[in-house]
Design a protein around this motif. Structure first.
Motif, PDB file in Angstrom:
ATOM      1  N   PHE A  80     -38.381   9.418 -20.602  1.00 10.96           N
ATOM      2  CA  PHE A  80     -39.692   9.103 -20.033  1.00 10.96           C
ATOM      3  C   PHE A  80     -40.009  10.009 -18.846  1.00 10.96           C
ATOM      4  O   PHE A  80     -41.138  10.494 -18.712  1.00 10.96           O
ATOM      5  CB  PHE A  80     -39.736   7.633 -19.603  1.00 10.96           C
ATOM      6  N   GLY A  81     -39.016  10.221 -17.992  1.00 11.35           N
ATOM      7  CA  GLY A  81     -39.242  11.096 -16.839  1.00 11.35           C
ATOM      8  C   GLY A  81     -39.527  12.528 -17.244  1.00 11.35           C
ATOM      9  O   GLY A  81     -40.400  13.193 -16.669  1.00 11.35           O
ATOM     10  N   THR A  82     -38.812  13.008 -18.263  1.00  6.15           N
ATOM     11  CA  THR A  82     -39.026  14.379 -18.738  1.00  6.15           C
ATOM     12  C   THR A  82     -40.433  14.562 -19.293  1.00  6.15           C
ATOM     13  O   THR A  82     -41.121  15.547 -18.998  1.00  6.15           O
ATOM     14  CB  THR A  82     -37.992  14.732 -19.826  1.00  6.15           C
ATOM     15  N   VAL A  83     -40.864  13.589 -20.101  1.00  3.42           N
ATOM     16  CA  VAL A  83     -42.203  13.671 -20.692  1.00  3.42           C
ATOM     17  C   VAL A  83     -43.280  13.558 -19.613  1.00  3.42           C
ATOM     18  O   VAL A  83     -44.280  14.281 -19.641  1.00  3.42           O
ATOM     19  CB  VAL A  83     -42.383  12.563 -21.750  1.00  3.42           C
ATOM     20  N   TRP A  84     -43.077  12.676 -18.651  1.00  5.42           N
ATOM     21  CA  TRP A  84     -44.060  12.484 -17.578  1.00  5.42           C
ATOM     22  C   TRP A  84     -44.288  13.784 -16.805  1.00  5.42           C
ATOM     23  O   TRP A  84     -45.422  14.148 -16.504  1.00  5.42           O
ATOM     24  CB  TRP A  84     -43.584  11.380 -16.639  1.00  5.42           C
ATOM     25  N   LYS A  85     -43.212  14.488 -16.504  1.00  8.76           N
ATOM     26  CA  LYS A  85     -43.324  15.728 -15.741  1.00  8.76           C
ATOM     27  C   LYS A  85     -43.858  16.872 -16.602  1.00  8.76           C
ATOM     28  O   LYS A  85     -44.639  17.708 -16.123  1.00  8.76           O
ATOM     29  CB  LYS A  85     -41.968  16.106 -15.169  1.00  8.76           C
ATOM     30  N   SER A  86     -43.476  16.905 -17.857  1.00 10.57           N
ATOM     31  CA  SER A  86     -43.846  18.032 -18.717  1.00 10.57           C
ATOM     32  C   SER A  86     -45.319  18.023 -19.092  1.00 10.57           C
ATOM     33  O   SER A  86     -45.939  19.085 -19.228  1.00 10.57           O
ATOM     34  CB  SER A  86     -42.991  18.028 -19.990  1.00 10.57           C
ATOM     35  N   TYR A  87     -45.896  16.832 -19.263  1.00  6.30           N
ATOM     36  CA  TYR A  87     -47.266  16.747 -19.767  1.00  6.30           C
ATOM     37  C   TYR A  87     -48.258  16.212 -18.749  1.00  6.30           C
ATOM     38  O   TYR A  87     -49.396  15.913 -19.096  1.00  6.30           O
ATOM     39  CB  TYR A  87     -47.299  15.881 -21.034  1.00  6.30           C
ATOM     40  N   ASN A  88     -47.849  16.078 -17.490  1.00 10.74           N
ATOM     41  CA  ASN A  88     -48.758  15.664 -16.414  1.00 10.74           C
ATOM     42  C   ASN A  88     -49.565  14.421 -16.812  1.00 10.74           C
ATOM     43  O   ASN A  88     -50.793  14.466 -16.941  1.00 10.74           O
ATOM     44  CB  ASN A  88     -49.704  16.808 -16.047  1.00 10.74           C
ATOM     45  N   PHE A  89     -48.858  13.338 -17.044  1.00  7.80           N
ATOM     46  CA  PHE A  89     -49.493  12.125 -17.556  1.00  7.80           C
ATOM     47  C   PHE A  89     -50.495  11.518 -16.587  1.00  7.80           C
ATOM     48  O   PHE A  89     -51.418  10.817 -17.010  1.00  7.80           O
ATOM     49  CB  PHE A  89     -48.419  11.084 -17.912  1.00  7.80           C
ATOM     50  N   LEU A  90     -50.338  11.759 -15.302  1.00  5.63           N
ATOM     51  CA  LEU A  90     -51.301  11.211 -14.346  1.00  5.63           C
ATOM     52  C   LEU A  90     -52.694  11.771 -14.621  1.00  5.63           C
ATOM     53  O   LEU A  90     -53.686  11.027 -14.630  1.00  5.63           O
ATOM     54  CB  LEU A  90     -50.864  11.534 -12.919  1.00  5.63           C
ATOM     55  N   THR A  91     -52.779  13.075 -14.871  1.00  5.93           N
ATOM     56  CA  THR A  91     -54.070  13.687 -15.206  1.00  5.93           C
ATOM     57  C   THR A  91     -54.597  13.161 -16.534  1.00  5.93           C
ATOM     58  O   THR A  91     -55.807  12.895 -16.670  1.00  5.93           O
ATOM     59  CB  THR A  91     -53.924  15.221 -15.286  1.00  5.93           C
ATOM     60  N   LEU A  92     -53.710  12.984 -17.512  1.00  2.90           N
ATOM     61  CA  LEU A  92     -54.140  12.452 -18.807  1.00  2.90           C
ATOM     62  C   LEU A  92     -54.656  11.026 -18.663  1.00  2.90           C
ATOM     63  O   LEU A  92     -55.659  10.650 -19.296  1.00  2.90           O
ATOM     64  CB  LEU A  92     -52.969  12.480 -19.791  1.00  2.90           C
ATOM     65  N   TYR A  93     -53.995  10.211 -17.833  1.00  4.05           N
ATOM     66  CA  TYR A  93     -54.461   8.853 -17.583  1.00  4.05           C
ATOM     67  C   TYR A  93     -55.865   8.862 -16.971  1.00  4.05           C
ATOM     68  O   TYR A  93     -56.758   8.113 -17.400  1.00  4.05           O
ATOM     69  CB  TYR A  93     -53.505   8.133 -16.629  1.00  4.05           C
ATOM     70  N   ILE A  94     -56.049   9.699 -15.967  1.00  5.26           N
ATOM     71  CA  ILE A  94     -57.347   9.745 -15.278  1.00  5.26           C
ATOM     72  C   ILE A  94     -58.446  10.189 -16.236  1.00  5.26           C
ATOM     73  O   ILE A  94     -59.523   9.574 -16.294  1.00  5.26           O
ATOM     74  CB  ILE A  94     -57.266  10.693 -14.060  1.00  5.26           C
ATOM     75  N   ASN A  95     -58.181  11.250 -17.008  1.00  3.79           N
ATOM     76  CA  ASN A  95     -59.187  11.737 -17.961  1.00  3.79           C
ATOM     77  C   ASN A  95     -59.551  10.666 -18.983  1.00  3.79           C
ATOM     78  O   ASN A  95     -60.732  10.457 -19.305  1.00  3.79           O
ATOM     79  CB  ASN A  95     -58.672  12.982 -18.687  1.00  3.79           C
ATOM     80  N   THR A  96     -58.536   9.980 -19.518  1.00  2.00           N
ATOM     81  CA  THR A  96     -58.776   8.975 -20.553  1.00  2.00           C
ATOM     82  C   THR A  96     -59.517   7.771 -19.997  1.00  2.00           C
ATOM     83  O   THR A  96     -60.472   7.281 -20.611  1.00  2.00           O
ATOM     84  CB  THR A  96     -57.445   8.527 -21.168  1.00  2.00           C
ATOM     85  N   LEU A  97     -59.107   7.271 -18.837  1.00  8.70           N
ATOM     86  CA  LEU A  97     -59.748   6.095 -18.257  1.00  8.70           C
ATOM     87  C   LEU A  97     -61.188   6.392 -17.836  1.00  8.70           C
ATOM     88  O   LEU A  97     -62.072   5.540 -18.003  1.00  8.70           O
ATOM     89  CB  LEU A  97     -58.937   5.593 -17.061  1.00  8.70           C
ATOM     90  N   LEU A  98     -61.430   7.594 -17.307  1.00 10.73           N
ATOM     91  CA  LEU A  98     -62.806   7.965 -16.960  1.00 10.73           C
ATOM     92  C   LEU A  98     -63.674   8.048 -18.209  1.00 10.73           C
ATOM     93  O   LEU A  98     -64.830   7.593 -18.208  1.00 10.73           O
ATOM     94  CB  LEU A  98     -62.822   9.297 -16.222  1.00 10.73           C
ATOM     95  N   MET A  99     -63.142   8.628 -19.281  1.00 13.91           N
ATOM     96  CA  MET A  99     -63.896   8.700 -20.529  1.00 13.91           C
ATOM     97  C   MET A  99     -64.226   7.304 -21.047  1.00 13.91           C
ATOM     98  O   MET A  99     -65.363   7.026 -21.454  1.00 13.91           O
ATOM     99  CB  MET A  99     -63.109   9.470 -21.586  1.00 13.91           C
ATOM    100  N   ILE A 100     -63.244   6.408 -21.021  1.00 15.64           N
ATOM    101  CA  ILE A 100     -63.478   5.041 -21.482  1.00 15.64           C
ATOM    102  C   ILE A 100     -64.536   4.365 -20.627  1.00 15.64           C
ATOM    103  O   ILE A 100     -65.476   3.736 -21.139  1.00 15.64           O
ATOM    104  CB  ILE A 100     -62.168   4.240 -21.455  1.00 15.64           C
ATOM    105  N   PHE A 101     -64.421   4.498 -19.309  1.00 16.65           N
ATOM    106  CA  PHE A 101     -65.359   3.840 -18.395  1.00 16.65           C
ATOM    107  C   PHE A 101     -66.791   4.311 -18.631  1.00 16.65           C
ATOM    108  O   PHE A 101     -67.715   3.496 -18.795  1.00 16.65           O
ATOM    109  CB  PHE A 101     -64.944   4.110 -16.949  1.00 16.65           C
ATOM    110  N   PHE A 102     -66.999   5.623 -18.658  1.00 11.11           N
ATOM    111  CA  PHE A 102     -68.355   6.142 -18.802  1.00 11.11           C
ATOM    112  C   PHE A 102     -68.921   5.875 -20.197  1.00 11.11           C
ATOM    113  O   PHE A 102     -70.126   5.631 -20.341  1.00 11.11           O
ATOM    114  CB  PHE A 102     -68.382   7.637 -18.496  1.00 11.11           C
ATOM    115  N   ARG A 103     -68.074   5.899 -21.225  1.00 11.72           N
ATOM    116  CA  ARG A 103     -68.577   5.580 -22.563  1.00 11.72           C
ATOM    117  C   ARG A 103     -69.005   4.124 -22.651  1.00 11.72           C
ATOM    118  O   ARG A 103     -70.021   3.811 -23.278  1.00 11.72           O
ATOM    119  CB  ARG A 103     -67.505   5.881 -23.611  1.00 11.72           C
TER     120      ARG A 103
END
Length: 279
Positions: A62-85
Motif C-alpha cells: 500500500f505504501g509503495t503504491v501510494w508513493k508511486s501514483y500520488n494518490f492524494l492528487t488522484l483523490y482530489i481530482n476524483t472527489l472534485l469531479m464527483i462534487f461538480f458533476r
C-alpha cells in the motif's frame, strides 16, 4: 404447521438467502484485499493455489503504491469531479424537469422527445463531439474537461420531470393566489418538495462519475489531472503485471466511495428506494 410457524420458516429462509447473497458479494472485495497483501508470485500461483499470504502480510504494498501514483492528487481530482458533476446535474435537471413537468410552452413535447432519444443511445456516441468541444475550448487536462459531460443529464431531467408531475397542482394555484411568480413557485414551493428525487439523482450522478473510465482516459492524459479509475486502468502492463500492487491501488481507490456511503448510508437507501432504481 400453523400460520406463525410457516411465517417463521419463510422469514428464516429469506434471511438465509440474503446472507448467502451478501457473502457472495463480499468475496471479490475480500479477494482484492488478500491479493494486495501477497507477493506477486503468490498472487499468480495456480498450483499450489494460495488464499492467504504465505510469506507474511505485505502491508508495504500500500505504501509503495501510494508513493508511486500520488494518490492524494488522484483523490482530489476524483472527489472534485464527483462534487461538480452532482451539483451541475442537480441544478440543470431540476430546472429542466420543472419546465417539462409543470410549464406549457411551444415545442415542449418535441424537445422532451430529444431528451428521451439521448437516453436511448449509447453514451459512447457523444464522446467524439464532446472531446472536440472541450478541445476547442482549450480545456483538455483540466477539471472542467472532466466535469463537462455531466453538466446536463437526460436521465436526471426525466427523473425530476416525473417528480414534479407527481406534485398536486393545488400548491401552485395557491402560491399564485398569494402573488408568487414562476420563479418563486419553483424556488420556494416546488423544488423543496422534490428533495427525494434530487437526492436520488445526486447518488446516481456520484456513482456514475466515480465509475467513469473512458472519458477521463481520453480528456486527461497527464498523471496530475487524471482520476482514480483512469490511473488504475493504466497500471496493467502489456506482458507482465504486478497484481498485488494493482489490488492495493484498487483497495485505496474504493475507500472514498466507501467512506461516503458509510456517512450518507441513510440517504443512499432512501434515494434508491424512492427512485425505484438500482446501481
Amino acid at each position: 404447521m400453523g400460520y406463525e410457524a410457516k411465517k417463521r420458516c419463510t422469514t428464516g429462509l429469506i434471511y438465509v438467502i440474503l446472507i448467502i447473497m451478501a457473502f457472495i458479494m463480499i468475496i471479490p472485495f475480500a479477494w482484492m484485499i488478500l491479493t494486495a497483501l501477497k507477493t506477486n508470485q503468490e498472487a499468480i500461483s495456480v498450483s499450489p493455489f494460495y488464499i492467504f499470504p504465505q510469506s507474511g502480510w505485505k502491508w508495504e504494498n500500500f505504501g509503495t503504491v501510494w508513493k508511486s501514483y500520488n494518490f492524494l492528487t488522484l483523490y482530489i481530482n476524483t472527489l472534485l469531479m464527483i462534487f461538480f458533476r452532482v451539483v451541475c446535474a442537480c441544478l440543470t435537471a431540476t430546472m429542466a424537469g420543472y419546465a417539462f413537468g409543470r410549464l406549457k410552452f411551444p415545442g415542449k413535447n418535441a424537445l422532451f422527445s430529444l431528451v428521451l432519444i439521448q437516453m436511448m443511445v449509447p453514451a459512447q456516441i457523444f464522446i467524439i463531439p464532446q472531446y472536440l468541444m472541450v478541445s476547442k475550448l482549450g480545456m483538455l487536462n483540466t477539471q472542467f474537461g472532466l466535469v463537462f459531460p455531466g453538466i446536463v443529464t437526460a436521465f436526471g431531467t426525466y427523473l425530476l420531470k416525473t417528480g414534479y408531475e407527481g406534485l398536486p397542482k393545488d400548491l401552485e394555484e395557491a402560491a399564485g393566489i398569494d402573488g408568487c411568480n414562476i420563479g418563486q413557485k419553483f424556488l420556494k414551493i416546488m423544488m423543496p418538495l422534490t428533495r427525494s428525487s434530487m437526492v436520488s439523482l445526486g447518488i446516481f450522478s456520484a456513482v456514475f462519475a466515480f465509475k467513469d473510465l473512458m472519458w477521463p482516459m481520453i480528456v486527461c492524459t497527464k498523471a496530475e489531472t487524471t482520476t482514480l479509475s483512469a490511473a488504475l486502468a493504466k497500471m496493467q502492463g502489456q506482458y507482465t503485471s504486478d497484481y498485488p500492487a494493482m489490488m492495493a491501488a484498487a483497495t485505496l481507490a474504493v475507500l472514498p466511495m466507501l467512506i461516503i456511503y458509510i456517512i450518507f448510508q441513510k440517504q443512499f437507501v432512501e434515494g434508491i428506494a424512492t427512485s425505484g432504481g438500482k446501481l
